[in-house]
Design a protein around this motif. Structure first.
Motif, mmCIF file in Angstrom:
data_model
loop_
_atom_site.group_PDB
_atom_site.id
_atom_site.type_symbol
_atom_site.label_atom_id
_atom_site.label_comp_id
_atom_site.label_asym_id
_atom_site.label_seq_id
_atom_site.Cartn_x
_atom_site.Cartn_y
_atom_site.Cartn_z
ATOM 1 N N LEU A 1 0.825 -1.214 0.000
ATOM 2 C CA LEU A 1 0.000 0.000 0.000
ATOM 3 C C LEU A 1 0.859 1.265 0.000
ATOM 4 C CD1 LEU A 1 -2.814 -1.089 2.472
ATOM 5 C CD2 LEU A 1 -3.026 -0.765 -0.007
ATOM 6 N N TYR A 2 1.890 1.285 0.837
ATOM 7 C CA TYR A 2 2.744 2.472 0.915
ATOM 8 C C TYR A 2 3.588 2.662 -0.352
ATOM 9 C CZ TYR A 2 1.470 3.786 5.615
ATOM 10 O OH TYR A 2 0.771 4.230 6.706
ATOM 11 N N VAL A 3 4.114 1.588 -0.889
ATOM 12 C CA VAL A 3 4.900 1.692 -2.124
ATOM 13 C C VAL A 3 4.006 2.121 -3.284
ATOM 14 C CG1 VAL A 3 6.210 0.356 -3.834
ATOM 15 C CG2 VAL A 3 6.724 0.123 -1.403
ATOM 16 N N SER A 4 2.812 1.563 -3.356
ATOM 17 C CA SER A 4 1.873 1.960 -4.415
ATOM 18 C C SER A 4 1.519 3.441 -4.291
ATOM 19 C CB SER A 4 0.592 1.123 -4.338
ATOM 20 O OG SER A 4 0.863 -0.222 -4.587
ATOM 21 N N THR A 5 1.270 3.873 -3.056
ATOM 22 C CA THR A 5 0.948 5.286 -2.830
ATOM 23 C C THR A 5 2.122 6.168 -3.235
ATOM 24 O OG1 THR A 5 -0.526 4.691 -1.008
ATOM 25 C CG2 THR A 5 0.237 6.973 -1.096
ATOM 26 N N ARG A 6 3.308 5.798 -2.797
ATOM 27 C CA ARG A 6 4.503 6.580 -3.145
ATOM 28 C C ARG A 6 4.673 6.675 -4.662
ATOM 29 N NH1 ARG A 6 9.733 3.564 -2.452
ATOM 30 N NH2 ARG A 6 8.946 2.879 -4.456
ATOM 31 N N ASN A 7 4.521 5.547 -5.345
ATOM 32 C CA ASN A 7 4.695 5.544 -6.802
ATOM 33 C C ASN A 7 3.662 6.434 -7.496
ATOM 34 O OD1 ASN A 7 6.861 3.839 -6.538
ATOM 35 N ND2 ASN A 7 5.724 1.990 -7.058
ATOM 36 N N LEU A 8 2.422 6.361 -7.060
ATOM 37 C CA LEU A 8 1.393 7.226 -7.662
ATOM 38 C C LEU A 8 1.637 8.696 -7.344
ATOM 39 C CD1 LEU A 8 -1.928 5.177 -7.292
ATOM 40 C CD2 LEU A 8 -0.563 5.575 -9.346
ATOM 41 N N VAL A 9 2.149 8.983 -6.154
ATOM 42 C CA VAL A 9 2.497 10.371 -5.805
ATOM 43 C C VAL A 9 3.580 10.880 -6.746
ATOM 44 C CG1 VAL A 9 3.665 11.791 -4.068
ATOM 45 C CG2 VAL A 9 1.762 10.321 -3.401
ATOM 46 N N TYR A 10 4.607 10.087 -6.964
ATOM 47 C CA TYR A 10 5.691 10.509 -7.859
ATOM 48 C C TYR A 10 5.204 10.643 -9.304
ATOM 49 C CZ TYR A 10 8.976 9.821 -4.003
ATOM 50 O OH TYR A 10 9.642 9.903 -2.805
ATOM 51 N N ASN A 11 4.337 9.742 -9.726
ATOM 52 C CA ASN A 11 3.745 9.874 -11.063
ATOM 53 C C ASN A 11 2.956 11.173 -11.174
ATOM 54 O OD1 ASN A 11 4.800 7.431 -11.846
ATOM 55 N ND2 ASN A 11 2.883 6.298 -11.612
ATOM 56 N N TYR A 12 2.212 11.481 -10.131
ATOM 57 C CA TYR A 12 1.427 12.720 -10.101
ATOM 58 C C TYR A 12 2.342 13.945 -10.191
ATOM 59 C CZ TYR A 12 -1.541 16.467 -8.309
ATOM 60 O OH TYR A 12 -2.215 17.645 -8.152
ATOM 61 N N ILE A 13 3.429 13.930 -9.437
ATOM 62 C CA ILE A 13 4.375 15.055 -9.452
ATOM 63 C C ILE A 13 4.988 15.223 -10.838
ATOM 64 C CG2 ILE A 13 6.605 15.856 -8.570
ATOM 65 C CD1 ILE A 13 5.777 14.579 -5.839
ATOM 66 N N ARG A 14 5.409 14.109 -11.452
ATOM 67 C CA ARG A 14 5.985 14.181 -12.802
ATOM 68 C C ARG A 14 4.969 14.729 -13.799
ATOM 69 N NH1 ARG A 14 8.762 9.575 -11.141
ATOM 70 N NH2 ARG A 14 7.144 8.157 -11.834
ATOM 71 N N SER A 15 3.764 14.245 -13.714
ATOM 72 C CA SER A 15 2.700 14.699 -14.614
ATOM 73 C C SER A 15 2.415 16.185 -14.414
ATOM 74 C CB SER A 15 1.440 13.875 -14.362
ATOM 75 O OG SER A 15 0.382 14.342 -15.146
ATOM 76 N N ALA A 16 2.376 16.616 -13.164
ATOM 77 C CA ALA A 16 2.121 18.031 -12.865
ATOM 78 C C ALA A 16 3.245 18.911 -13.405
ATOM 79 C CB ALA A 16 1.962 18.230 -11.358
ATOM 80 N N LYS A 17 4.489 18.436 -13.303
ATOM 81 C CA LYS A 17 5.621 19.204 -13.837
ATOM 82 C C LYS A 17 5.509 19.340 -15.355
ATOM 83 C CE LYS A 17 9.235 18.407 -10.421
ATOM 84 N NZ LYS A 17 10.537 17.779 -10.153
ATOM 85 N N ARG A 18 5.171 18.234 -16.035
ATOM 86 C CA ARG A 18 5.029 18.276 -17.499
ATOM 87 C C ARG A 18 3.917 19.237 -17.896
ATOM 88 N NH1 ARG A 18 6.139 12.665 -17.287
ATOM 89 N NH2 ARG A 18 3.931 12.195 -17.141
ATOM 90 N N GLU A 19 2.814 19.158 -17.179
ATOM 91 C CA GLU A 19 1.684 20.026 -17.490
ATOM 92 C C GLU A 19 2.043 21.490 -17.234
ATOM 93 O OE1 GLU A 19 -2.960 20.356 -16.268
ATOM 94 O OE2 GLU A 19 -2.047 18.375 -16.414
ATOM 95 N N ASN A 20 2.760 21.732 -16.162
ATOM 96 C CA ASN A 20 3.188 23.090 -15.842
ATOM 97 C C ASN A 20 4.106 23.636 -16.940
ATOM 98 O OD1 ASN A 20 3.514 25.456 -14.365
ATOM 99 N ND2 ASN A 20 5.191 24.622 -13.162
ATOM 100 N N GLU A 21 5.038 22.803 -17.408
ATOM 101 C CA GLU A 21 5.936 23.219 -18.486
ATOM 102 C C GLU A 21 5.154 23.499 -19.770
ATOM 103 O OE1 GLU A 21 9.194 24.010 -18.386
ATOM 104 O OE2 GLU A 21 8.955 23.723 -16.236
ATOM 105 N N ARG A 22 4.153 22.666 -20.039
ATOM 106 C CA ARG A 22 3.342 22.856 -21.228
ATOM 107 C C ARG A 22 2.586 24.180 -21.140
ATOM 108 N NH1 ARG A 22 -1.746 21.490 -23.292
ATOM 109 N NH2 ARG A 22 -2.472 20.724 -21.291
ATOM 110 N N TYR A 23 2.021 24.486 -19.985
ATOM 111 C CA TYR A 23 1.302 25.742 -19.821
ATOM 112 C C TYR A 23 2.232 26.942 -19.913
ATOM 113 C CZ TYR A 23 -3.052 23.409 -18.644
ATOM 114 O OH TYR A 23 -4.184 22.666 -18.700
#
Length: 184
Positions: free
Chosen positions: A71-93
């Motif tokens: 559960l914790y590893v899955s949560t951590r991985n999804l958090v990092y995926n979210y951060i990466r996605s947010a960075k890409r979206e921020n760069e795109r904007y």
């Protein structure tokens, strides 16, 4: 209910066992995700995704795995995926905003160049001004001559004289105005 028993029941599609697992770990996983993200809604969404993924993949989970670690590893991985996605979206904007700012600036510059050119054209003799305006509209010299009922040579002469007068009138801005408006 013991964790091993809980896992066995979840694999047998027991929703009550799954709900108990969610109640047991939801709060701590939300705190864990929030500690990294500092965004309560995003943390809650991620933890919800962890539990949805767990339910969808319940048959694939092996008993040797530590549920808490999973559960914790899955949560951590999804958090990092979210951060990466947010960075890409921020760069795109940022990129889109920069393009929009450049486009707006180019539009303003072009409009100002046209305004300056039109003011200078108003100062030209009427026939010369007409040749320049028709040239700006994209008409060829032959078309201008036909429309004005003059010779092509006369159109060339009026255009050349008009451009010279506009250069003097616009001064240092003439090159900029001419290239921006496409007159030369």
């Amino acid at each position: 209910m013991e964790l091993d028993t809980l896992l066995q029941e979840i694999q047998k599609d027991n929703r009550e066992a799954f709900n108990e697992l969610v109640l047991r770990y939801n709060e701590s996983l939300n705190a864990f995700a929030f500690n990294i993200l500092k965004d309560k809604e995003a943390a809650e969404d991620i933890v919800q995704d962890v539990f949805v993924n767990l339910w969808l993949n319940r048959k694939k989970i092996t008993f040797g795995e530590s549920m808490k670690s999973l559960l914790y590893v899955s949560t951590r991985n999804l958090v990092y995926n979210y951060i990466r996605s947010a960075k890409r979206e921020n760069e795109r904007y940022k990129h889109l905003a920069a393009e929009n700012e450049t486009s707006t600036l180019n539009y303003i510059i072009q409009e100002e160049a046209l305004r300056l050119l039109n003011e200078s054209i108003e100062q030209l003799p009427p026939r010369m001004a007409e040749v320049i305006r028709l040239s700006l509209e994209g008409l060829k010299q032959e078309e201008i001559a036909e429309q004005m009922e003059v010779t092509v040579a006369n159109v060339k002469r009026l255009k050349a004289l008009g451009i010279e007068k506009l250069k003097k009138s616009l001064g240092a801005l003439s090159y900029f105005v001419f290239t921006t408006t496409g007159l030369i």
